[in-house]
Motif scaffolding. Structure first.
Motif, short mmCIF file in Angstrom:
data_model
loop_
_atom_site.label_atom_id
_atom_site.label_comp_id
_atom_site.label_asym_id
_atom_site.label_seq_id
_atom_site.Cartn_x
_atom_site.Cartn_y
_atom_site.Cartn_z
N ARG A 201 0.70 -1.21 -0.05
CA ARG A 201 -0.06 -0.06 -0.19
C ARG A 201 1.02 1.10 0.00
N LEU A 202 2.18 1.01 0.23
CA LEU A 202 3.01 2.34 0.56
C LEU A 202 3.77 2.56 -0.68
N ASP A 203 3.85 3.92 -1.04
CA ASP A 203 4.53 4.46 -2.12
C ASP A 203 5.94 5.35 -1.92
N THR A 204 7.06 4.93 -2.33
CA THR A 204 8.29 5.38 -2.20
C THR A 204 8.10 6.95 -2.39
N ALA A 205 7.56 7.36 -3.42
CA ALA A 205 7.52 8.99 -3.65
C ALA A 205 6.83 9.63 -2.61
N ARG A 206 5.72 9.01 -2.15
CA ARG A 206 4.94 9.75 -1.14
C ARG A 206 5.80 9.74 0.24
N ILE A 207 6.75 8.73 0.44
CA ILE A 207 7.43 8.76 1.73
C ILE A 207 8.38 9.79 1.71
N ARG A 208 8.99 9.60 0.38
CA ARG A 208 10.01 10.85 0.38
C ARG A 208 9.47 12.29 0.57
N ALA A 209 8.27 12.54 0.21
CA ALA A 209 7.37 13.66 0.31
C ALA A 209 7.14 13.98 1.67
N ALA A 210 7.00 12.89 2.53
CA ALA A 210 6.58 13.18 3.71
C ALA A 210 7.69 13.52 4.61
N ARG A 211 8.98 13.47 4.29
CA ARG A 211 10.07 14.30 4.86
C ARG A 211 9.91 15.74 4.97
N ARG A 212 9.34 16.19 4.03
CA ARG A 212 8.91 17.87 3.98
C ARG A 212 7.89 18.20 4.85
N VAL A 213 7.14 17.35 5.31
CA VAL A 213 5.87 17.69 6.10
C VAL A 213 6.23 17.48 7.52
N ILE A 214 7.04 16.38 7.86
CA ILE A 214 7.48 15.94 9.30
C ILE A 214 8.22 17.07 9.96
N GLU B 82 2.44 13.36 12.62
CA GLU B 82 3.02 14.45 11.83
C GLU B 82 2.27 14.63 10.45
N LEU B 83 2.19 13.62 9.78
CA LEU B 83 1.24 13.54 8.54
C LEU B 83 -0.06 13.50 8.68
N VAL B 84 -0.49 13.06 9.69
CA VAL B 84 -1.89 13.05 9.93
C VAL B 84 -2.54 14.43 10.22
N ALA B 85 -1.69 15.06 11.33
CA ALA B 85 -1.92 16.56 11.72
C ALA B 85 -2.07 17.61 10.75
N SER B 86 -0.98 17.34 9.96
CA SER B 86 -0.78 18.39 8.82
C SER B 86 -1.94 18.19 7.90
N LEU B 87 -2.15 17.08 7.50
CA LEU B 87 -3.67 16.83 6.55
C LEU B 87 -4.72 17.34 7.29
N LEU B 88 -4.89 17.28 8.63
CA LEU B 88 -5.99 17.46 9.14
C LEU B 88 -6.27 18.98 9.32
N ALA B 89 -5.07 19.83 9.46
CA ALA B 89 -5.03 21.17 9.66
C ALA B 89 -5.25 21.74 8.27
N ASP B 90 -4.89 21.10 7.16
CA ASP B 90 -5.02 21.70 5.75
C ASP B 90 -6.58 21.80 5.64
N GLN B 91 -7.22 20.54 6.13
CA GLN B 91 -8.53 20.41 5.84
C GLN B 91 -9.36 21.18 6.68
N ALA C 168 8.21 4.90 7.69
CA ALA C 168 8.95 4.44 6.39
C ALA C 168 10.04 5.37 6.28
N THR C 169 10.13 6.75 6.63
CA THR C 169 11.16 7.58 6.50
C THR C 169 12.28 7.35 7.19
N ILE C 170 12.00 6.35 8.27
CA ILE C 170 13.28 5.88 8.98
C ILE C 170 14.19 4.99 7.96
N GLY C 171 13.35 4.19 7.23
CA GLY C 171 14.16 3.44 6.38
C GLY C 171 15.09 4.24 5.32
N LEU C 172 14.28 5.36 4.87
CA LEU C 172 15.10 6.18 3.91
C LEU C 172 16.33 6.75 4.62
N GLU C 173 16.15 7.13 5.83
CA GLU C 173 17.45 7.54 6.52
C GLU C 173 18.40 6.58 6.48
#
Length: 326
Positions: free
Chosen positions: A5-18, A60-69, A159-164
């Motif tokens: 279900r995971l997407d590597t591009a989304r995971i990379r993008a997540a680092r800009r939100v956290i 961080e991803l969840v709260a950011s999304l909810l704040a945007d909404q 998953a951002t742990i895995g990227l690092e």
């Protein structure tokens, strides 16, 4: 590799939100642990942050999304670490956070959830009862229910742990990951299998809370009637089918370890690495202790995933027997 279900591009993008305070955590070889384990050991330390666990990468991803909404509230069930993380992430974005937990949860974790400004509701039962109550609150109040491991944000945040890991240390033989609901294991596992496929992904769970490991071994959901482990952070009884499907794609093995090995692992991390960790954070060390031959001469990375521990209980565990090698 088949698709999770995971997407590597989304995971990379997540680092800009956290929030950066949760990113680029220490990763280092810990030579002092190696004589007792018989292999090269590196630690990915997920405790050096304001909530002392990896969970905020997802919240961080969840709260950011909810704040945007412009959402007003969110509720989750938690053994303690997710609740702290959601309280921290929600507080900074003006969200009303409710956390449902068992009244038998670690008191220090519950105190911290309150201190971070969340509404805490306690149930007279285990984590599965807390999950049911959190879902009922979400329905009644019309707010977001955050379900750890089921909700992709929790997996892709982890998953951002895995990227690092693969960016800093491109060559290692195995990564040992605590297995509970599966967000950490599927998140890190997805990235490692995508970017460092030669490395083994080994998930570790307590013998007293084996539901996800039994499910992985049988290829279908296996539930348990109860759990009995000091590792409260991984003590689930009802694996989530979608998470199991992901785990089946990314895990090379899932192993069960005894409580005595978890305690010895905690003691070694304190004695040799100067780290106070909760039982879930010592599962990787416990796995090596129980199967030294498997790991002999290899380079293993263990994700130390949390350090929220009750001080009195910690002293009981660590002081229960002489230190190793003494």
């Amino acid at each position: 590799m088949q698709e999770t279900r995971l997407d590597t591009a989304r995971i990379r993008a997540a680092r800009r939100v956290i929030d950066p305070v949760f990113l680029d955590t220490p990763l280092y070889r810990c030579e002092a642990l190696e004589p007792g384990l018989g292999c090269t050991v590196s630690i990915k330390l997920e405790t050096a942050n304001p909530v002392r666990s990896f969970k905020a990468r997802g919240t961080e991803l969840v709260a950011s999304l909810l704040a945007d909404q412009e959402s007003r509230g969110v509720v989750c069930a938690s053994a303690g670490n997710l609740g702290q993380a959601l309280a921290w992430s929600g507080r900074g974005r003006g969200l009303d956070v409710t956390v449902v937990a068992s009244r038998f949860a670690t008191p220090a974790k519950l105190d911290r959830i309150r201190a971070l400004g969340a509404t805490l509701e306690l149930v007279d039962g285990d984590h599965e009862l807390a999950r049911e109550r959190a879902a009922a609150i979400a329905r009644h109040d019309g707010i977001r229910l955050l379900e750890d491991s089921l909700d992709l944000e929790t997996c892709e945040g982890a998953a951002t742990i895995g990227l690092e890991l693969v960016d800093v240390m491109p060559s290692f033989d195995a990564v040992l990951i605590a297995l509970g609901g599966g967000a950490l294991a599927t998140g890190v596992g997805h990235v490692v299998k995508a970017l460092a496929p030669a490395a083994e992904v080994i998930c570790v769970q307590p013998l007293g809370a084996p539901a996800m490991t039994r499910s992985w071994r049988s290829g279908r959901v296996v539930t348990t009637d109860s759990t009995e482990t000091i590792a409260d952070g991984v003590a689930g009884r009802f694996p989530i089918p979608a998470v199991l499907d992901d785990l089946l794609l990314v895990a090379d093995d899932a192993v069960l370890v005894q409580e005595a090995s978890i305690i010895t692992g905690m003691r070694m991390l304190f004695d040799d690495a100067g780290l106070v960790v909760e039982p879930s954070g010592a599962l990787g060390i416990a796995a090596v202790l129980e199967d030294r031959d498997r790991f002999a001469g290899r380079h293993v990375v263990t994700v130390v995933c949390g350090s929220n521990v009750d001080v009195d209980a910690y002293h009981r565990w660590i002081g229960a027997a002489p230190g190793h090698g003494s």
